[in-house]
Design a protein around this motif. Structure first.
Motif, short mmCIF file in Angstrom:
data_model
loop_
_atom_site.label_atom_id
_atom_site.label_comp_id
_atom_site.label_asym_id
_atom_site.label_seq_id
_atom_site.Cartn_x
_atom_site.Cartn_y
_atom_site.Cartn_z
N GLY A 304 -0.71 3.76 -12.41
CA GLY A 304 0.29 4.61 -11.60
C GLY A 304 1.46 4.95 -12.35
N LYS A 305 1.94 3.91 -13.24
CA LYS A 305 3.23 4.09 -14.06
C LYS A 305 3.06 5.12 -14.98
N LEU A 306 1.78 5.35 -15.75
CA LEU A 306 1.58 6.20 -16.47
C LEU A 306 1.30 7.62 -16.15
N THR A 307 0.90 7.67 -14.97
CA THR A 307 0.40 9.08 -14.46
C THR A 307 1.01 9.51 -13.48
N TRP A 308 2.37 8.99 -13.00
CA TRP A 308 3.10 9.43 -11.99
C TRP A 308 3.46 10.83 -11.64
N ARG A 309 3.49 11.67 -12.68
CA ARG A 309 3.82 13.00 -12.75
C ARG A 309 2.70 13.95 -12.39
N ARG A 310 1.45 13.25 -12.12
CA ARG A 310 0.09 13.71 -11.79
C ARG A 310 -0.34 12.78 -10.27
N PRO A 311 0.35 13.08 -9.30
CA PRO A 311 0.29 12.31 -8.36
C PRO A 311 -1.31 12.39 -7.55
N VAL A 312 -1.65 11.02 -7.18
CA VAL A 312 -3.09 11.30 -6.64
C VAL A 312 -3.07 12.21 -5.36
N GLY A 313 -1.87 12.13 -4.35
CA GLY A 313 -1.87 13.00 -3.39
C GLY A 313 -2.61 12.37 -2.19
N PHE A 314 -3.22 13.37 -1.36
CA PHE A 314 -3.91 12.95 -0.06
C PHE A 314 -4.84 12.06 -0.17
N ILE A 315 -5.08 11.06 0.52
CA ILE A 315 -6.30 10.02 0.44
C ILE A 315 -6.73 10.08 2.28
N ASP A 316 -7.93 10.45 2.43
CA ASP A 316 -8.27 10.38 3.63
C ASP A 316 -8.47 9.00 4.20
N GLU A 317 -7.57 8.58 5.25
CA GLU A 317 -7.34 7.29 5.87
C GLU A 317 -7.84 7.26 7.39
N THR A 318 -8.72 8.32 7.74
CA THR A 318 -9.33 8.30 9.14
C THR A 318 -10.51 7.23 8.93
N SER A 319 -10.78 6.59 10.00
CA SER A 319 -12.01 5.65 10.18
C SER A 319 -13.12 6.17 10.16
N GLY A 320 -14.36 5.75 9.74
CA GLY A 320 -15.55 6.25 9.84
C GLY A 320 -16.26 6.35 11.19
#
Length: 320
Positions: A304-320
């Motif tokens: 995360g510290k090395l790639t902070w300029r390329r953020p992960v962005g949206f993660i689907d957090e809705t329950s299955g």
């Protein structure tokens, strides 16, 4: 005649969690309200099918306070959170998430914390219950899923150190804002540039703290989060850890007194964490384990510290 403004607005953002929203709303409607506050509830629904509308329609007739339903399909979390803030008519705005339920004295404790300390913002603890009935094997105490700063009730939260480094990552779930003090000119709360990558609420707290707003810990204002099965899955925990670290770096660098030095420090630390975590996760045979996660999490902190300029962005957090 226009209706008098309430003392307190409760804002809930929701997306495709009708059962969770119902539990959240019922806990809000069950508040003891010993302070005698005039309240309103605003539900901002981001689901295209309006999954929360029926929930609101079913509960509104029996509610002691007005409930307003707002549909907003904007695909930007900062903009959605801003909509909740913008809809608030109360002097104070309290935020609770649609996977959280509040203790009966929650609003009394949050407002009481502001009144007792004359602070601008108060934040309370978040505890956890698990869909599977127990925390995951890699975190048997469930500590990764709890927000408890370990401070005394009403203690002031020193959110950043002298260098500008954030000490805590705070989210808006279970928080309260004095609206006029925090946003005196009616400006938007969240920076929408953070909306696609996330971290907009953590950035808000740090920015307000840097502006001199006082934040206190409301230890008695308790909410409990339902942790769904998908959120305890190891791949999810790893990617979320990387994303949260990216948020931390972005916020730190944004307000650092010496940004270049901060970037260098974080880059070196990221290299070390990635290398150490990667090597130890192999040496300890952790990579195939479902009960150990320490070194893989360290690796994600480093990445995360090395790639902070390329953020992960949206993660689907809705329950299955």
């Amino acid at each position: 005649m226009s209706q008098a403004a309430p003392d307190l607005t409760l804002a809930i953002l929701t997306y495709d969690r009708p059962k969770g929203l119902e539990a959240t709303l019922r806990s809000c409607l069950a508040q003891t309200n010993s302070l005698g506050l005039a309240m309103e509830i605003v539900v901002v629904d981001n689901h295209p099918a309006g999954a929360g509308e029926k929930v609101v329609a079913a509960l509104a007739p029996g509610s002691p306070w007005p409930i307003r339903y707002v549909s907003d399909l904007t695909r930007n979390m900062a903009a959605l959170r801003n909509r909740g803030f913008r809809e608030a008519r109360g002097r104070w705005l309290a935020v609770i998430d649609d996977d959280e339920t509040a203790d009966p004295d929650w609003t009394d404790a949050l407002v009481g914390a502001l009144k007792a300390t004359d602070a601008d913002i108060a934040v309370g603890p978040r505890f956890a219950v698990f869909e599977d009935g127990a925390p995951p094997a890699y975190d048997p105490q469930g500590r990764q899923f709890v927000r408890d700063l370990g401070l005394a009730d009403l203690a002031e939260i020193e959110l950043t150190g002298p260098s500008g480094r954030p000490r805590y990552g705070l989210g808006t779930g279970n928080s309260i804002f004095d609206m006029k003090r925090c946003f005196p000119d009616g400006q938007a709360a969240m920076r929408e540039a953070f909306g696609d990558a996330g971290g907009e609420d953590a950035e808000l707290f740090v920015r307000l703290h840097r502006q001199g707003r006082r934040i206190v810990w409301a230890a008695r204002a308790r909410v409990t989060e339902m942790v769904f099965r998908n959120r305890t899955a190891i791949p999810y925990r790893l990617i979320r850890t990387r994303r949260e670290t990216q948020h931390y770096v972005s916020i730190y660098v944004d307000g650092a007194r010496r940004p270049a030095l901060a970037r260098t420090e974080l880059f070196v630390k990221g290299l070390i964490q990635t290398a150490v975590g990667g090597v130890l996760s192999w040496l300890t045979l952790e990579r195939g384990s479902t009960s150990r996660l320490r070194w893989r999490l360290l690796t994600q902190h480093g990445l995360g510290k090395l790639t902070w300029r390329r953020p992960v962005g949206f993660i689907d957090e809705t329950s299955g």
